[in-house]
Design a protein around this motif. Structure first.
Motif, PDB file in Angstrom:
ATOM      1  N   ALA A   2       0.835  -1.200   0.000  1.00 18.72           N
ATOM      2  CA  ALA A   2       0.000   0.000   0.000  1.00 18.72           C
ATOM      3  C   ALA A   2       0.873   1.254   0.000  1.00 18.72           C
ATOM      4  CB  ALA A   2      -0.945  -0.002   1.193  1.00 18.72           C
ATOM      5  N   ARG A   3       1.962   1.230   0.745  1.00 16.81           N
ATOM      6  CA  ARG A   3       2.864   2.388   0.788  1.00 16.81           C
ATOM      7  C   ARG A   3       3.564   2.569  -0.562  1.00 16.81           C
ATOM      8  NH1 ARG A   3       7.558   2.266   4.917  1.00 16.81           N
ATOM      9  NH2 ARG A   3       5.836   1.938   6.329  1.00 16.81           N
ATOM     10  N   SER A   5       2.372   1.682  -3.437  1.00 14.73           N
ATOM     11  CA  SER A   5       1.340   2.214  -4.345  1.00 14.73           C
ATOM     12  C   SER A   5       1.180   3.718  -4.155  1.00 14.73           C
ATOM     13  CB  SER A   5      -0.004   1.531  -4.095  1.00 14.73           C
ATOM     14  OG  SER A   5       0.063   0.172  -4.382  1.00 14.73           O
ATOM     15  N   LEU A   6       1.247   4.143  -2.913  1.00  7.53           N
ATOM     16  CA  LEU A   6       1.152   5.572  -2.605  1.00  7.53           C
ATOM     17  C   LEU A   6       2.305   6.342  -3.243  1.00  7.53           C
ATOM     18  CD1 LEU A   6      -0.402   7.706  -0.858  1.00  7.53           C
ATOM     19  CD2 LEU A   6       1.265   7.214   0.920  1.00  7.53           C
ATOM     20  N   SER A  46      -4.477   2.315  -2.876  1.00  5.91           N
ATOM     21  CA  SER A  46      -3.657   2.321  -1.664  1.00  5.91           C
ATOM     22  C   SER A  46      -4.506   2.645  -0.439  1.00  5.91           C
ATOM     23  CB  SER A  46      -2.528   3.338  -1.806  1.00  5.91           C
ATOM     24  OG  SER A  46      -1.809   3.467  -0.609  1.00  5.91           O
ATOM     25  N   ARG A  50      -5.209   0.180   2.769  1.00  8.56           N
ATOM     26  CA  ARG A  50      -4.883   0.589   4.136  1.00  8.56           C
ATOM     27  C   ARG A  50      -6.107   0.578   5.040  1.00  8.56           C
ATOM     28  NH1 ARG A  50      -0.495   5.316   4.377  1.00  8.56           N
ATOM     29  NH2 ARG A  50       1.224   4.135   3.531  1.00  8.56           N
ATOM     30  N   ASN A  56      -7.259  -5.639   1.144  1.00 10.94           N
ATOM     31  CA  ASN A  56      -5.868  -5.366   0.796  1.00 10.94           C
ATOM     32  C   ASN A  56      -5.407  -6.197  -0.400  1.00 10.94           C
ATOM     33  OD1 ASN A  56      -3.177  -4.565   0.845  1.00 10.94           O
ATOM     34  ND2 ASN A  56      -2.650  -5.978   2.474  1.00 10.94           N
ATOM     35  N   MET A  60      -4.513  -4.599  -4.106  1.00 10.25           N
ATOM     36  CA  MET A  60      -3.145  -4.653  -4.615  1.00 10.25           C
ATOM     37  C   MET A  60      -3.057  -5.454  -5.915  1.00 10.25           C
ATOM     38  SD  MET A  60      -1.318  -2.620  -2.884  1.00 10.25           S
ATOM     39  CE  MET A  60      -2.766  -1.606  -3.000  1.00 10.25           C
ATOM     40  N   ALA A  63      -4.122  -3.028  -8.441  1.00 12.54           N
ATOM     41  CA  ALA A  63      -3.021  -2.077  -8.628  1.00 12.54           C
ATOM     42  C   ALA A  63      -1.946  -2.688  -9.533  1.00 12.54           C
ATOM     43  CB  ALA A  63      -2.427  -1.678  -7.278  1.00 12.54           C
ATOM     44  N   CYS A 114       5.333  -5.360  -7.139  1.00 14.07           N
ATOM     45  CA  CYS A 114       4.095  -6.077  -6.816  1.00 14.07           C
ATOM     46  C   CYS A 114       4.306  -7.583  -6.914  1.00 14.07           C
ATOM     47  CB  CYS A 114       2.963  -5.670  -7.765  1.00 14.07           C
ATOM     48  SG  CYS A 114       2.258  -4.050  -7.433  1.00 14.07           S
TER      49      CYS A 114
END
Length: 128
Positions: A2-3, A5-6, A46, A50, A56, A60, A63, A114
């Motif tokens: 997630a981080r 992706s951010l 993201s 989170r 999640n 992802m 993503a 990923c």
């Protein structure tokens, strides 16, 4: 992830906004913002990842799919334009293929991260 992706979402947004702002006033096109749109979706995914541990994995995976689309689109559009530009085609503005290839590189890096994360998660799950 997630981080990550951010981070990549923010980089893609910055790339799209800079590409849009660098385009001349007469050449401004919404297509210059395509990296920013992809980045915005990554930021949303993201946030979903989170917010909900249950979502999640799904967020992802979407993503990663977006990273694949960005990779194929960036390289698929940018490399042929760059080849035409290097071949002397004066109708191609160098900025466009540079932005597209940069988006392809960023998305490819994100996609590799990923896949590595998915493999590590699977190994951890099998080891447990």
């Amino acid at each position: 992830m997630a981080r990550i992706s951010l981070i990549f979402g923010s980089l893609l947004i910055a790339l799209g906004v800079v590409a849009f702002l660098l385009a001349g006033a007469t050449a401004k096109s919404i297509t210059a913002l395509i990296p920013a749109f992809i980045g915005l979706i990554l930021l949303l995914l993201s946030a979903i990842a989170r917010k909900s541990q249950a979502a999640n994995k799904h967020a992802m995976h979407v993503a990663a799919l977006l990273g694949l689309i960005g990779t194929l689109g960036g390289f698929g559009m940018g490399i042929p334009k760059l080849i035409k530009y290097l071949g002397g085609d004066e109708s191609i503005v160098l900025r466009a293929p540079v932005v597209q290839i940069t988006m392809g590189i960023l998305c490819a890096m994100f996609l590799v991260m990923c896949v590595r994360s998915f493999i590590a998660a699977r190994r951890a799950r099998l080891a447990a």
